[in-house]
Design an enzyme around this catalytic site. Structure first.
Site, PDB file in Angstrom:
ATOM      1  N   LYS A  73       0.877  -1.177   0.000  1.00 23.45           N
ATOM      2  CA  LYS A  73       0.000   0.000   0.000  1.00 23.45           C
ATOM      3  C   LYS A  73       0.910   1.221   0.000  1.00 23.45           C
ATOM      4  CE  LYS A  73      -4.071   2.059   2.141  1.00 23.45           C
ATOM      5  NZ  LYS A  73      -3.676   3.462   2.099  1.00 23.45           N
ATOM      6  N   LYS A 129      -7.791  -3.116   3.097  1.00 20.36           N
ATOM      7  CA  LYS A 129      -6.517  -2.468   3.420  1.00 20.36           C
ATOM      8  C   LYS A 129      -6.111  -2.819   4.838  1.00 20.36           C
ATOM      9  CE  LYS A 129      -8.862   1.924   4.162  1.00 20.36           C
ATOM     10  NZ  LYS A 129      -9.119   3.261   3.679  1.00 20.36           N
TER      11      LYS A 129
HETATM   12  P1  AMP Z   1      -7.212   5.311   2.299  1.00 20.34           P
HETATM   13  O1  AMP Z   1      -6.652   6.611   1.775  1.00 20.34           O
HETATM   14  O2  AMP Z   1      -6.653   4.898   3.611  1.00 20.34           O
HETATM   15  O3  AMP Z   1      -8.734   5.253   2.178  1.00 20.34           O
HETATM   16  O4  AMP Z   1      -6.684   4.148   1.316  1.00 20.34           O
HETATM   17  C1  AMP Z   1      -7.043   4.062  -0.026  1.00 20.34           C
HETATM   18  C2  AMP Z   1      -5.912   4.572  -0.875  1.00 20.34           C
HETATM   19  O5  AMP Z   1      -4.808   3.676  -0.844  1.00 20.34           O
HETATM   20  C3  AMP Z   1      -6.212   4.639  -2.346  1.00 20.34           C
HETATM   21  O6  AMP Z   1      -6.932   5.784  -2.719  1.00 20.34           O
HETATM   22  C4  AMP Z   1      -4.832   4.635  -2.974  1.00 20.34           C
HETATM   23  O7  AMP Z   1      -4.360   5.959  -3.138  1.00 20.34           O
HETATM   24  C5  AMP Z   1      -3.967   3.983  -1.937  1.00 20.34           C
HETATM   25  N1  AMP Z   1      -3.234   2.793  -2.396  1.00 20.34           N
HETATM   26  C6  AMP Z   1      -1.941   2.608  -2.114  1.00 20.34           C
HETATM   27  N2  AMP Z   1      -1.491   1.469  -2.625  1.00 20.34           N
HETATM   28  C7  AMP Z   1      -2.518   0.887  -3.276  1.00 20.34           C
HETATM   29  C8  AMP Z   1      -2.667  -0.332  -4.018  1.00 20.34           C
HETATM   30  N3  AMP Z   1      -1.653  -1.188  -4.172  1.00 20.34           N
HETATM   31  N4  AMP Z   1      -3.895  -0.594  -4.542  1.00 20.34           N
HETATM   32  C9  AMP Z   1      -4.928   0.273  -4.387  1.00 20.34           C
HETATM   33  N5  AMP Z   1      -4.842   1.431  -3.686  1.00 20.34           N
HETATM   34  C10 AMP Z   1      -3.654   1.740  -3.129  1.00 20.34           C
END
Ligand code: AMP
Length: 553
Positions: free
Chosen positions: A241, A420
């Protein structure tokens, strides 16, 4: 069709909470319209004069609308501010002040209004826009004025009508499943054109149109690896991530465009990524993340921040903070819409596209080119998760994303096909509701921010949970000071109530019950981790999350 008829239907839509009744009102109105008016009305109901696929924006803020109303009505600025706060929006405040100063008989049509929005769009700066707004308000009745203003500000008419309901009403009008309307609208990015296709039974002719952003698929958080098994039965992908900014890349011919998670175009900020992407053959849409990286090593988010605020990217900035694009999905390629293909098939296409021209998967964490696919492994056992998580962290990434290899790409959905894993929930995304003049060296800036969470996912009421002042860079504080000054709703001198649009990520030690804030909680030792330019106020954390943290600490 007269614009007042549209405004009347909006008022009727606002007067009922029943979705079926709202849909019936729209359906009856649509039936009276020519194709050209149907196109405009569908867009207007969805909240903006221009379709999503059209990147034009009006750039009209609350301040120029206030000035226009004051020019017409000679109202005291204080009266205006009080009405905006009482009614929660500019449109309704104007409705109370305009009678007696504007037209009493409606004359303008939907097409007239569209022509005015186009004129406003080409007028540069508030001083050019102000006379157009004044002249238009003068020709409209007060009720029409409300909707003229709401559409100018864009996004949501605040009558309990989202674009989804417009799609629903269109589907009912022509008796097709709503999914058909949604799909056509997603592909062409224009609810107006979709409405006309629907009317003529031609929804299946909708083709993917590039250069308008599709909504992003999102992930649900999990706390324990065991939760993976509740959602994915077989092997699953584990991906790093990345802690950068989400970006969607479109390419057709020589043109490449990048869009942010808030669906804004950000192409000009990342020229080196655009140059590298333009070498990948064919036409396609990729989903991925932009990160700052130097000599293969990922730099902390703070480094990327330097690139985010700038409109113009100087050679010096390019040199100081180089960025890369990590691709993790492909949504369209050479005429084929891939959203309904399973992820493992999309991934094969993604690697076939990137690997020959970009870099390899960063297995050791080293990013060897400006465009690389994300680090992704196919995992069978959940007991590997802890180790993978630690390795992802050691590579400078935030945690892990777990994805179901069979999953379809669902734009705009936070489902459980993507999960996540971020260990302790240590930060909250909040929106700033008030800004205050700082102390000492910061006395010339609005540097102390009161911030709020949403009551719930369905209820946008904002509840304050704390106040913080440290953590942003001086450049960010300067930029925010300017923004808050231009977007003050009520001025108490040192403290200003501001339009709730700026999203911050806040770290803290604990959450405690507190009578001081409306939420009933206060964060202890809050610190600003970053300005989340990529998130809108609709995406901030809720009271429920705050309660959960309070109970677990
Ligand atoms: P959050 O901001 O905590 O809601 O997490 C979602 C965000 O994680 C997404 O909008 C992406 O910008 C990010 N992200 C980072 N790595 C990945 C990945 N491998 N696949 C999908 N999203 C990712």
């Amino acid at each position: 069709m007269l614009f007042v008829e549209f405004a009347n239907v909006c008022e009727q839509v606002a007067a009922t909470t029943k979705k079926l009744e709202k849909a019936a009102l729209l359906k009856a109105f649509f039936a009276q319209l020519t194709d050209a008016d149907l196109m405009l009305a569908a867009r207007f109901f969805a909240g903006t004069p221009f379709p999503l696929s059209d990147q034009r924006v009006l750039n009209v803020g609350g301040a120029v609308i206030r000035d226009a109303v004051i020019v017409l009505t000679q109202a005291e600025p204080g009266v205006w501010s009080r009405l905006v706060v009482e009614h929660g929006e500019t449109g309704r405040a104007a409705q109370l002040l305009l009678p007696g100063h504007v037209a009493t008989v409606p004359t303008l049509t939907l097409a007239d209004l569209m022509a005015i929005y186009e004129q406003l769009q080409t007028a540069r700066g508030p001083s050019k826009k102000l006379p157009i707004i004044v002249a238009t308000l003068e020709r409209l009745t007060p009720l029409e004025g409300v909707y003229f203003i709401k559409l100018m500000l864009g996004g949501d008419l605040r009558i309990g009508l989202q674009e989804g309901l417009v799609e629903d009403a269109l589907a009912r009008a022509v008796e097709v499943p709503v999914a058909q309307v949604q799909r056509a609208n997603m592909l062409i990015g224009d609810i107006g054109e979709t409405a006309v296709l629907a009317r003529h039974g031609r929804l299946d002719e909708a083709q993917m149109r590039l250069f308008h952003p599709l909504k992003f698929m999102l992930a649900s958080p999990i706390a324990e690896p065991e939760e993976i098994r509740k959602n994915i039965a077989g092997p699953f992908f584990a991906e790093d991530k990345y802690d950068g900014v989400r970006a969607q890349a479109h390419k057709q011919g020589d043109r490449v465009a990048l869009y942010s998670r808030t669906l804004d175009e950000i192409t000009h900020r990342f020229p080196e990524v655009v140059a590298a992407l333009s070498r990948l053959p064919g036409e396609w849409i990729l989903d991925g993340e932009i990160l700052a990286a130097r000599e293969g090593q990922i730099l902390p988010f703070k480094a990327l921040q330097a690139r985010l605020g700038r409109k113009d990217v100087s050679a010096e900035l390019l040199e100081q903070t180089p960025v890369v694009f990590i691709g993790y999905d492909i949504l369209y390629q050479d005429g084929a819409v891939l959203l309904d293909d399973p992820l493992y098939m999309r991934r094969v296409r993604l690697e076939d596209l990137i690997l020959p021209y970009g870099g390899e998967q960063p297995l050791d964490g080293v990013i060897a080119a400006t465009v690389v696919p994300s680090l992704q492994l196919l995992i069978k056992h959940i007991d590997r998760i802890d180790l993978l998580f630690d390795q992802a962290r050691a590579r400078g990434n935030e945690g892990l994303m777990i994805k179901d290899p069979d999953s379809r790409y669902k734009p705009g959905r936070r489902g459980r096909e993507w999960l996540k894993v971020k260990k302790a929930l240590a930060t909250l995304d909040v929106v700033v509701t008030a800004a205050e003049v700082g102390n000492g060296a910061r006395r010339r800036f609005l540097s102390d921010y009161t911030f709020a969470v949403r009551r719930s996912a369905d209820d946008p009421e904002l509840l304050n949970v704390g106040k913080a002042y440290s953590g942003l860079t001086d450049a960010e504080i300067q930029e925010l000071t300017d923004w808050f000054t231009a977007h003050t709703i009520r001025d108490f001198g040192r403290v200003k109530l501001v339009e709730p649009e700026i999203v911050l990520e806040i770290a803290f030690d604990t959450v405690q019950p507190s009578a001081r804030h409306k939420s009933g909680y206060a964060l202890r030792f809050p610190r600003i981790v970053r300005w989340r330019r990529d998130k809108s106020a609709a995406e901030i954390d809720t009271l429920e999350t705050v309660q959960q943290i309070a109970e677990s600490t």
